[in-house]
Design an enzyme around this catalytic site. Sequence first.
Site, PDB file in Angstrom:
ATOM      1  N   HIS A 211      -7.579  -3.914  16.917  1.00  0.00           N
ATOM      2  CA  HIS A 211      -7.592  -2.857  17.938  1.00  0.00           C
ATOM      3  C   HIS A 211      -8.839  -3.055  18.805  1.00  0.00           C
ATOM      4  O   HIS A 211      -9.716  -2.195  18.896  1.00  0.00           O
ATOM      5  CB  HIS A 211      -7.575  -1.479  17.281  1.00  0.00           C
ATOM      6  CG  HIS A 211      -6.251  -1.145  16.680  1.00  0.00           C
ATOM      7  ND1 HIS A 211      -5.200  -0.646  17.415  1.00  0.00           N
ATOM      8  CD2 HIS A 211      -5.795  -1.263  15.397  1.00  0.00           C
ATOM      9  CE1 HIS A 211      -4.154  -0.453  16.614  1.00  0.00           C
ATOM     10  NE2 HIS A 211      -4.479  -0.828  15.399  1.00  0.00           N
ATOM     11  N   HIS A 272       7.495  -6.784  16.025  1.00  0.00           N
ATOM     12  CA  HIS A 272       6.096  -6.813  16.457  1.00  0.00           C
ATOM     13  C   HIS A 272       5.659  -8.162  17.027  1.00  0.00           C
ATOM     14  O   HIS A 272       4.728  -8.222  17.832  1.00  0.00           O
ATOM     15  CB  HIS A 272       5.168  -6.436  15.291  1.00  0.00           C
ATOM     16  CG  HIS A 272       5.031  -4.963  15.086  1.00  0.00           C
ATOM     17  ND1 HIS A 272       5.985  -4.208  14.467  1.00  0.00           N
ATOM     18  CD2 HIS A 272       4.033  -4.111  15.444  1.00  0.00           C
ATOM     19  CE1 HIS A 272       5.587  -2.945  14.430  1.00  0.00           C
ATOM     20  NE2 HIS A 272       4.417  -2.858  15.023  1.00  0.00           N
ATOM     21  N   ASP A 294       2.738  -2.940   7.483  1.00  0.00           N
ATOM     22  CA  ASP A 294       2.283  -1.884   8.398  1.00  0.00           C
ATOM     23  C   ASP A 294       3.301  -0.738   8.391  1.00  0.00           C
ATOM     24  O   ASP A 294       3.518  -0.075   9.400  1.00  0.00           O
ATOM     25  CB  ASP A 294       2.081  -2.428   9.821  1.00  0.00           C
ATOM     26  CG  ASP A 294       1.191  -1.520  10.675  1.00  0.00           C
ATOM     27  OD1 ASP A 294       0.461  -0.683  10.109  1.00  0.00           O
ATOM     28  OD2 ASP A 294       1.230  -1.641  11.913  1.00  0.00           O
ATOM     29  N   GLY A 330       3.415   1.087  14.011  1.00  0.00           N
ATOM     30  CA  GLY A 330       3.738   0.648  12.672  1.00  0.00           C
ATOM     31  C   GLY A 330       5.181   0.189  12.588  1.00  0.00           C
ATOM     32  O   GLY A 330       5.876   0.021  13.592  1.00  0.00           O
TER      33      GLY A 330
END
Length: 406
Positions: A211, A272, A294, A330
Amino acid sequence: MPSNKSVSDAPIIQFTDCRILREHKLQREDLWVRDGKILDPEKLFFDEQGYADCRLDCGGAIVAPGFIDVQINGGYGVDFSQPCEDVSAGVSLVAKKILEHGVTSFCPTLVTSPPAVYHQVLPQINVHNGGPDGAGVLGFHLEGPFISSEKRGAHPERFLRTFRSGGSDDLMETYGSLDNVAMVTLAPELPHSQSVVSTLRQKGVTVSLGHSVANLSQAEDAVRHGASFITHLFNAMLPFHHRDPGIVGLLTSDQIPAGRTVFYGMIADGIHTNPAALRIAHRAHPSGLVLVTDAITAMGLPPGRHTLGQQVVQIQGLHAYVAGTKTLSGSIATMDMCVRHFKQAAGCSVEDALEAAALHPARLLGISHRKGSLHYGADADLVLLDDGLRVRTTYISGEEVWRAEL
């Protein structure tokens, strides 16, 4: 002939007709277990003159080390980042359920939250081994709140924090304690972050970069200070650029200290990360790839609205979005699904896929002497799989804890 009881009263279990993952290869040989540990059969035969008390026919199954998930936010209606009076009940429910996915150990993950949440949740869960009641807890993974506002993803901006100093004061004020913490994800470009990385490593906490809008130089500096993981590679970080590849560049950096490995998490759920990106990462740095789910509250639940920490999440098909947006939040994938998808998408071997879910996360956390492998003396945390990598049976410390219905 009975076992040699002068060594131990515990029965010796022999797993037969199986292919066991050892030394990076599936090998057709038996596996011996006693007292929850994997035995060296040569020592058993020649030093103890012992034999099996119980033989288990595996029917040609693959026997791999139990899977380890270092990033899982919850599941089955449980959100680890939601404080309650009995956090352990929620963790225990998820721990029990994920046995059917082959997971024998995990790191409950908390997303960015206000300090009061950490202070309430963290003291309620201790590190412990798994068993019939569920997978073992290796410690919390605290993903935030020391992350980039620009790359916060599903993390609520109002609870993000920066480091005011380089010591442990900010950590203690935010988290309250690091006693049961295995990993912290932070953004290495934040002021004072490098000394915080050093502080965390001194306390035995694995540091992950994520992040973040860090450039490659900042990421390399963090690694020199002790960081060793990248949280969900490609997601919530600067995209790869040929003049400054950012955190992604750590996969092929020549500035990694000798003897050190940078590991990186991949959410191999087919959503993802594009399969081409998955292949690029694996071919660039295969020994560092760690499969993570996740997974969020909605894993195992039908589509609809659920929570992730302080956010509301909408499940649409296999996608989990922050409600009202197209921001991924997620996944709802299970670890065995990720193993199968990774093998198919990356075109890798069965061995590579299994080690990415077991050996690599164990090495990341510094526990590969007891978890993540079938080496002699390691914990007998096992998963039996068919050739399609579907879980048939899960064992913890040599004890069956889950079996698929035929």
